[in-house]
Scaffold this motif. Structure first.
Motif, PDB file in Angstrom:
ATOM      1  N   LYS A  12       5.840 -12.779   1.768  1.00  0.00           N
ATOM      2  CA  LYS A  12       4.476 -12.392   2.124  1.00  0.00           C
ATOM      3  C   LYS A  12       4.126 -10.994   1.620  1.00  0.00           C
ATOM      4  CE  LYS A  12       5.947 -11.062   6.794  1.00  0.00           C
ATOM      5  NZ  LYS A  12       5.784 -11.344   8.239  1.00  0.00           N
ATOM      6  N   ASN A  13       2.830 -10.759   1.486  1.00  0.00           N
ATOM      7  CA  ASN A  13       2.343  -9.452   1.056  1.00  0.00           C
ATOM      8  C   ASN A  13       2.149  -8.546   2.271  1.00  0.00           C
ATOM      9  OD1 ASN A  13      -0.032 -10.248   2.271  1.00  0.00           O
ATOM     10  ND2 ASN A  13      -1.207 -10.454   0.392  1.00  0.00           N
ATOM     11  N   PRO A  14       1.750  -7.274   2.085  1.00  0.00           N
ATOM     12  CA  PRO A  14       1.600  -6.356   3.227  1.00  0.00           C
ATOM     13  C   PRO A  14       0.624  -6.834   4.297  1.00  0.00           C
ATOM     14  CG  PRO A  14       1.639  -5.120   1.183  1.00  0.00           C
ATOM     15  CD  PRO A  14       1.575  -6.565   0.799  1.00  0.00           C
ATOM     16  N   GLU A  15      -0.311  -7.718   3.947  1.00  0.00           N
ATOM     17  CA  GLU A  15      -1.267  -8.226   4.923  1.00  0.00           C
ATOM     18  C   GLU A  15      -0.730  -9.442   5.676  1.00  0.00           C
ATOM     19  OE1 GLU A  15      -2.438  -7.390   1.666  1.00  0.00           O
ATOM     20  OE2 GLU A  15      -2.873  -5.458   2.612  1.00  0.00           O
ATOM     21  N   TYR A  38      -3.657 -15.938  -2.064  1.00  0.00           N
ATOM     22  CA  TYR A  38      -2.810 -15.701  -0.900  1.00  0.00           C
ATOM     23  C   TYR A  38      -3.492 -16.245   0.352  1.00  0.00           C
ATOM     24  CZ  TYR A  38       0.097 -12.394  -3.536  1.00  0.00           C
ATOM     25  OH  TYR A  38       0.951 -11.823  -4.442  1.00  0.00           O
ATOM     26  N   ILE A  39      -2.709 -16.850   1.234  1.00  0.00           N
ATOM     27  CA  ILE A  39      -3.258 -17.362   2.493  1.00  0.00           C
ATOM     28  C   ILE A  39      -2.249 -17.137   3.613  1.00  0.00           C
ATOM     29  CG2 ILE A  39      -4.694 -19.165   1.400  1.00  0.00           C
ATOM     30  CD1 ILE A  39      -2.494 -21.178   2.262  1.00  0.00           C
ATOM     31  N   GLU A  40      -2.719 -17.280   4.850  1.00  0.00           N
ATOM     32  CA  GLU A  40      -1.807 -17.265   5.980  1.00  0.00           C
ATOM     33  C   GLU A  40      -1.023 -18.572   5.989  1.00  0.00           C
ATOM     34  OE1 GLU A  40      -3.413 -15.805   9.815  1.00  0.00           O
ATOM     35  OE2 GLU A  40      -5.269 -15.499   8.690  1.00  0.00           O
ATOM     36  N   LYS A 112      -5.769  -1.705  -7.008  1.00  0.00           N
ATOM     37  CA  LYS A 112      -6.877  -2.453  -6.413  1.00  0.00           C
ATOM     38  C   LYS A 112      -6.493  -2.944  -5.020  1.00  0.00           C
ATOM     39  CE  LYS A 112     -10.977  -4.312  -6.602  1.00  0.00           C
ATOM     40  NZ  LYS A 112     -12.194  -3.469  -6.624  1.00  0.00           N
ATOM     41  N   ASN A 113      -5.247  -3.378  -4.866  1.00  0.00           N
ATOM     42  CA  ASN A 113      -4.774  -3.817  -3.552  1.00  0.00           C
ATOM     43  C   ASN A 113      -4.826  -2.682  -2.542  1.00  0.00           C
ATOM     44  OD1 ASN A 113      -4.246  -6.402  -4.483  1.00  0.00           O
ATOM     45  ND2 ASN A 113      -2.069  -6.030  -4.865  1.00  0.00           N
ATOM     46  N   LEU A 114      -4.463  -1.467  -2.975  1.00  0.00           N
ATOM     47  CA  LEU A 114      -4.530  -0.305  -2.085  1.00  0.00           C
ATOM     48  C   LEU A 114      -5.962  -0.051  -1.630  1.00  0.00           C
ATOM     49  CD1 LEU A 114      -2.112   2.284  -3.770  1.00  0.00           C
ATOM     50  CD2 LEU A 114      -1.686   0.901  -1.733  1.00  0.00           C
ATOM     51  N   ARG A 117      -7.074  -2.525   0.932  1.00  0.00           N
ATOM     52  CA  ARG A 117      -6.456  -2.291   2.242  1.00  0.00           C
ATOM     53  C   ARG A 117      -6.900  -0.978   2.875  1.00  0.00           C
ATOM     54  NH1 ARG A 117      -0.691  -2.535  -0.020  1.00  0.00           N
ATOM     55  NH2 ARG A 117      -0.158  -1.478   1.928  1.00  0.00           N
ATOM     56  N   GLY A 118      -7.786  -0.247   2.203  1.00  0.00           N
ATOM     57  CA  GLY A 118      -8.288   1.004   2.750  1.00  0.00           C
ATOM     58  C   GLY A 118      -7.317   2.159   2.654  1.00  0.00           C
ATOM     59  N   LYS A 119      -6.299   2.053   1.777  1.00  0.00           N
ATOM     60  CA  LYS A 119      -5.308   3.117   1.612  1.00  0.00           C
ATOM     61  C   LYS A 119      -5.769   4.085   0.520  1.00  0.00           C
ATOM     62  CE  LYS A 119      -2.329   1.093   4.428  1.00  0.00           C
ATOM     63  NZ  LYS A 119      -1.879   1.707   5.698  1.00  0.00           N
TER      64      LYS A 119
END
Length: 402
Positions: A12-15, A38-40, A112-114, A117-119
């Motif tokens: 899984k990814n950080p989310e 990506y999904i849950e 872009k992922n950062l 995620r608001g980082k």
């Protein structure tokens, strides 16, 4: 005959979401192609190899998976009609194409992922690190085939000896490069065969850092000093507020609101991990708050006015402005420490170290964990080890005093 199936991979990814991939299997060996989706885990229908209808974008994602699976099947058939034997890796390469995969292209995905995620503070920092890596290379493109142990060792030496960076800073650069490489692997952009990190290759070991806090006597100097400018006094107010609340991070202090103050307690949500915190307001902090309630009518309900002209709903602007404010606060704090002859690297972050230094082993570790808002007591033990020296000092004295 090779088979092609859509699967949900288990990394899984950080989310907390899992990647959907296309798996190609031949001769009991499998290779994967990332789809970028990506999904849950709860939304994946393992039996039917698709996204469950309960997912809000089920139809769109399932159509996308169908297209990708169909494309892969076509390529598999084309490859297998070749008279020469085709391994699963060679089939995957034909599907993925022969283009050289660029490290910095994957770095853009990471950045872009950062942002998503608001980082934003981490984003700004890592943009700077990637620029320095490009400067070292002398170019803005780098294939993963070129990203080997030899290159990383040269970059490490360049940072340590040419740029005089600290070992901890060098580790941060290597961690960033490793993170991007791992992202490329998880997205099936590159395989792990040439991975340059790990045993016998480039091993990343985080060096111990020295954490030094102010003593109670030094903090009393800060509390009592009058020989300061208005800007320096306000910087001290922010610093002392952080200290009085067990080392609240500067970003959280700057966003404290009057609505967070209720019945003599401070209630706020930490930006770093979104934890809710409730602490009694010490009398010393009340005196600082009175000054701002009386003298400054801060907009946005803020106790301290530094962010009053910033849209607090815009996380990126808040992050950027907070970095600028923190630099200015640190500059004022350093001037105050020079006046008071406090020979320590005065900054906003040292407020947290100062609380740890004074608390020492006076407070039970479980209570310190609550005050620091650490998720694990192990983190608290490791952090507090920087400030608890009584046992080692006594042991040393017992040996040498004969």
């Amino acid at each position: 005959m090779a088979t092609v199936k859509a699967v949900l991979r288990k990394k899984k990814n950080p989310e907390g979401h899992f990647p959907i991939a296309i798996r190609i299997t031949k001769d009991r060996k499998s290779s994967y192609l990332g789809t970028g989706q990506y999904i849950e885990e709860k939304y994946w229908d393992e039996k039917n190899r698709c996204v469950r209808k309960s997912h809000p974008n089920a139809n769109v994602i399932n159509n996308f998976i169908l297209i990708k699976t169909s494309e892969a099947n076509t390529k598999v058939i084309e490859a297998e009609t070749n008279l020469d034997y085709q391994t699963v890796s060679s089939i995957r390469k034909k599907i993925a194409g022969d283009k050289k995969i660029d490290f910095f292209a994957v770095a853009e995905i990471h950045l872009k992922n950062l942002q998503n995620r608001g980082k934003f503070h981490q984003y700004d920092t890592e943009v700077g690190r990637l620029k320095k890596f490009k400067k070292f290379l002398g170019r803005s493109q780098l294939s993963f085939n070129e990203l080997n142990v030899s290159l990383l060792k040269k970059f490490e030496a360049y940072l340590l000896h040419d740029k005089k960076r600290s070992p901890r800073t060098v580790v941060n650069y290597l961690i960033l490069i490793r993170t991007i490489y791992n992202l490329a692997i998880s997205e099936s952009i590159v395989d792990r065969g040439r991975y340059p990190f790990g045993k016998g290759k480039v091993q990343i070991k985080i060096p111990e850092t020295q954490k030094i806090g102010l003593t109670s006597e030094e903090i009393q100097k800060l509390e009592l000093t009058k020989d300061v400018t208005e800007a320096q006094q306000k910087a001290l107010h922010v610093w002392l507020t952080s200290f009085y609340f067990a080392g609240i991070r500067v970003g959280d202090v700057l966003q404290l609101k009057w609505s967070d103050v209720k019945d003599g307690r401070l209630y706020y949500r930490m930006n770093k991990n979104s934890k809710l915190v409730s602490l009694k307001i010490p009398d010393k902090a009340k005196e600082i708050f009175k000054f701002y309630r009386k003298e400054i009518a801060a907009k946005n309900d803020l106790i301290f006015p530094y962010l009053e002209k910033v849209d607090l709903n815009n996380a990126q602007k808040v992050s950027t402005r907070t970095q600028t404010i923190t630099r200015n606060l640190n500059r004022h704090l350093k001037k105050v420490s020079l006046k008071l002859k406090i020979n320590k690297n005065m900054s906003m972050h040292i407020a947290r170290h100062s609380f740890g230094n004074i608390s020492g082993d006076k407070i039970p570790i479980q209570m310190l964990q609550k005050l620091y808002r650490h998720s694990s007591v192990t983190t608290t033990i490791q952090y507090q080890a920087n400030f608890v020296h009584k046992d080692t000092d006594e042991a040393l004295e017992n040996v040498i005093n004969f």
